[in-house]
Design a protein around this motif. Structure first.
Motif, short mmCIF file in Angstrom:
data_model
loop_
_atom_site.label_atom_id
_atom_site.label_comp_id
_atom_site.label_asym_id
_atom_site.label_seq_id
_atom_site.Cartn_x
_atom_site.Cartn_y
_atom_site.Cartn_z
N PHE A 25 43.61 2.13 73.13
CA PHE A 25 44.37 1.50 72.06
C PHE A 25 45.51 2.39 71.62
CE2 PHE A 25 40.08 -0.05 71.94
CZ PHE A 25 40.18 -1.39 71.58
N GLU A 26 46.65 1.75 71.26
CA GLU A 26 47.72 2.47 70.59
C GLU A 26 47.60 2.15 69.11
OE1 GLU A 26 52.28 3.18 71.44
OE2 GLU A 26 51.98 1.28 70.38
N PHE A 27 47.25 3.16 68.32
CA PHE A 27 47.13 3.00 66.88
C PHE A 27 48.44 3.38 66.22
CE2 PHE A 27 42.73 3.27 68.08
CZ PHE A 27 42.09 2.43 67.18
N ASN A 28 48.73 2.71 65.11
CA ASN A 28 49.86 3.05 64.26
C ASN A 28 49.29 3.23 62.86
OD1 ASN A 28 52.09 3.13 62.56
ND2 ASN A 28 53.21 1.56 63.68
N ILE A 29 49.26 4.45 62.38
CA ILE A 29 48.73 4.74 61.05
C ILE A 29 49.84 5.39 60.25
CG2 ILE A 29 46.97 5.94 59.70
CD1 ILE A 29 45.19 5.90 62.23
N GLY A 30 50.34 4.66 59.28
CA GLY A 30 51.42 5.20 58.45
C GLY A 30 52.68 5.53 59.22
N GLY A 31 52.95 4.78 60.30
CA GLY A 31 54.14 5.01 61.11
C GLY A 31 53.97 6.05 62.20
N ASN A 32 52.80 6.68 62.27
CA ASN A 32 52.51 7.67 63.30
C ASN A 32 51.67 7.00 64.39
OD1 ASN A 32 51.98 9.96 64.77
ND2 ASN A 32 50.63 10.89 63.25
N LYS A 33 52.23 6.89 65.60
CA LYS A 33 51.54 6.21 66.71
C LYS A 33 50.85 7.22 67.62
CE LYS A 33 54.61 2.22 66.89
NZ LYS A 33 55.49 1.41 67.75
N LYS A 34 49.66 6.81 68.09
CA LYS A 34 48.90 7.67 69.01
C LYS A 34 48.01 6.78 69.87
CE LYS A 34 46.63 12.07 69.02
NZ LYS A 34 47.70 12.95 69.37
N VAL A 35 47.91 7.11 71.16
CA VAL A 35 47.03 6.38 72.08
C VAL A 35 45.68 7.09 72.12
CG1 VAL A 35 46.67 5.66 74.47
CG2 VAL A 35 48.97 5.50 73.46
N LEU A 36 44.62 6.30 71.89
CA LEU A 36 43.26 6.83 71.86
C LEU A 36 42.36 6.00 72.76
CD1 LEU A 36 42.91 7.39 68.01
CD2 LEU A 36 43.46 9.10 69.74
N SER A 37 41.25 6.62 73.18
CA SER A 37 40.29 5.92 74.06
C SER A 37 38.87 6.28 73.66
CB SER A 37 40.59 6.25 75.52
OG SER A 37 40.55 7.64 75.73
N ALA A 38 37.91 5.80 74.44
CA ALA A 38 36.48 5.97 74.14
C ALA A 38 36.14 7.39 73.71
CB ALA A 38 35.64 5.56 75.33
N GLY A 39 35.42 7.48 72.60
CA GLY A 39 35.02 8.78 72.06
C GLY A 39 35.94 9.31 70.99
N ASP A 40 37.17 8.78 70.90
CA ASP A 40 38.12 9.20 69.86
C ASP A 40 37.85 8.41 68.58
OD1 ASP A 40 39.41 10.89 71.69
OD2 ASP A 40 40.83 9.32 72.28
N ALA A 41 38.41 8.88 67.48
CA ALA A 41 38.22 8.22 66.19
C ALA A 41 39.47 8.36 65.34
CB ALA A 41 37.01 8.80 65.47
N THR A 42 39.58 7.51 64.32
CA THR A 42 40.68 7.59 63.36
C THR A 42 40.12 7.54 61.95
OG1 THR A 42 41.02 5.20 63.05
CG2 THR A 42 42.13 6.22 64.93
N LYS A 79 41.60 6.23 58.08
CA LYS A 79 42.68 5.60 57.32
C LYS A 79 42.34 5.70 55.84
CE LYS A 79 42.60 2.89 61.24
NZ LYS A 79 41.39 2.68 62.01
N GLN A 80 43.19 6.39 55.09
CA GLN A 80 42.99 6.48 53.66
C GLN A 80 43.33 5.15 52.99
OE1 GLN A 80 45.19 8.12 55.57
NE2 GLN A 80 46.90 8.92 54.39
N PRO A 81 42.87 4.93 51.76
CA PRO A 81 43.17 3.67 51.08
C PRO A 81 44.67 3.38 51.03
CG PRO A 81 41.53 4.91 49.85
CD PRO A 81 42.03 5.81 50.95
N ASN A 82 44.98 2.12 51.26
CA ASN A 82 46.34 1.57 51.11
C ASN A 82 47.36 2.05 52.13
OD1 ASN A 82 45.56 -0.01 48.81
ND2 ASN A 82 45.52 1.92 47.68
N ILE A 83 46.95 2.78 53.17
CA ILE A 83 47.91 3.17 54.20
C ILE A 83 48.07 2.01 55.18
CG2 ILE A 83 46.26 4.26 55.79
CD1 ILE A 83 48.54 6.41 56.24
N GLU A 84 49.31 1.72 55.57
CA GLU A 84 49.56 0.64 56.52
C GLU A 84 49.12 1.11 57.91
OE1 GLU A 84 52.82 -2.82 57.15
OE2 GLU A 84 53.60 -0.82 56.78
N HIS A 85 48.39 0.23 58.61
CA HIS A 85 47.89 0.59 59.93
C HIS A 85 47.68 -0.66 60.78
CE1 HIS A 85 44.33 -0.15 57.44
NE2 HIS A 85 43.72 -0.54 58.55
N GLY A 86 47.63 -0.43 62.10
CA GLY A 86 47.40 -1.50 63.05
C GLY A 86 47.15 -0.90 64.42
N ALA A 87 46.88 -1.75 65.40
CA ALA A 87 46.60 -1.26 66.75
C ALA A 87 46.96 -2.31 67.78
CB ALA A 87 45.12 -0.90 66.89
N VAL A 88 47.32 -1.83 68.97
CA VAL A 88 47.55 -2.69 70.13
C VAL A 88 46.54 -2.26 71.19
CG1 VAL A 88 49.18 -3.35 71.95
CG2 VAL A 88 50.01 -2.91 69.62
#
Length: 110
Positions: free
Chosen positions: A63-80, A82-91
């Motif tokens: 997955f490519e995560f976008n947390i607060g405008g910072n994008k990073k590609v993560l896979s099995a075993g990784d984690a994220t 997200k603090q309250p009210n931060i904009e986030h999404g994933a592809v």
């Protein structure tokens, strides 16, 4: 307050959210919720925010995560986190499953 301690896997079904995403609430109480989210390749978890803290553990896929405008590609075993009210999404780059943990419970999911 009534407390449920056991949540058998066959007690809940995957809910089709559309767009290649399905969700299954695995366990919850007022202060905590665990949700399994299945993504097909190319599915998009749209950018959003909420007042809950969230940890996402990648069970499978990529997955490519976008947390607060910072994008990073993560896979099995990784984690994220997200603090309250931060904009986030994933592809979803490669079909997979996420485990989302929320505090407090996402009552809007029930």
């Amino acid at each position: 307050m009534d407390v449920t301690n056991y949540f058998p896997a066959d007690a809940r079904q995957l809910e089709d959210l559309g767009g290649g995403i399905k969700r299954k609430i695995t366990a919850y109480n007022d202060n905590l919720m665990c949700v399994e989210v299945h993504f097909e390749t190319g599915a998009v978890g749209a950018m959003h925010s909420h007042p809950h803290e969230q940890i996402t553990y990648i069970l499978s896929g990529r997955f490519e995560f976008n947390i607060g405008g910072n994008k990073k590609v993560l896979s099995a075993g990784d984690a994220t986190y997200k603090q309250p009210n931060i904009e986030h999404g994933a592809v979803c780059l490669e079909a997979g499953v996420l485990l989302d943990i929320f505090t407090p419970c996402r009552k809007d999911f029930l």
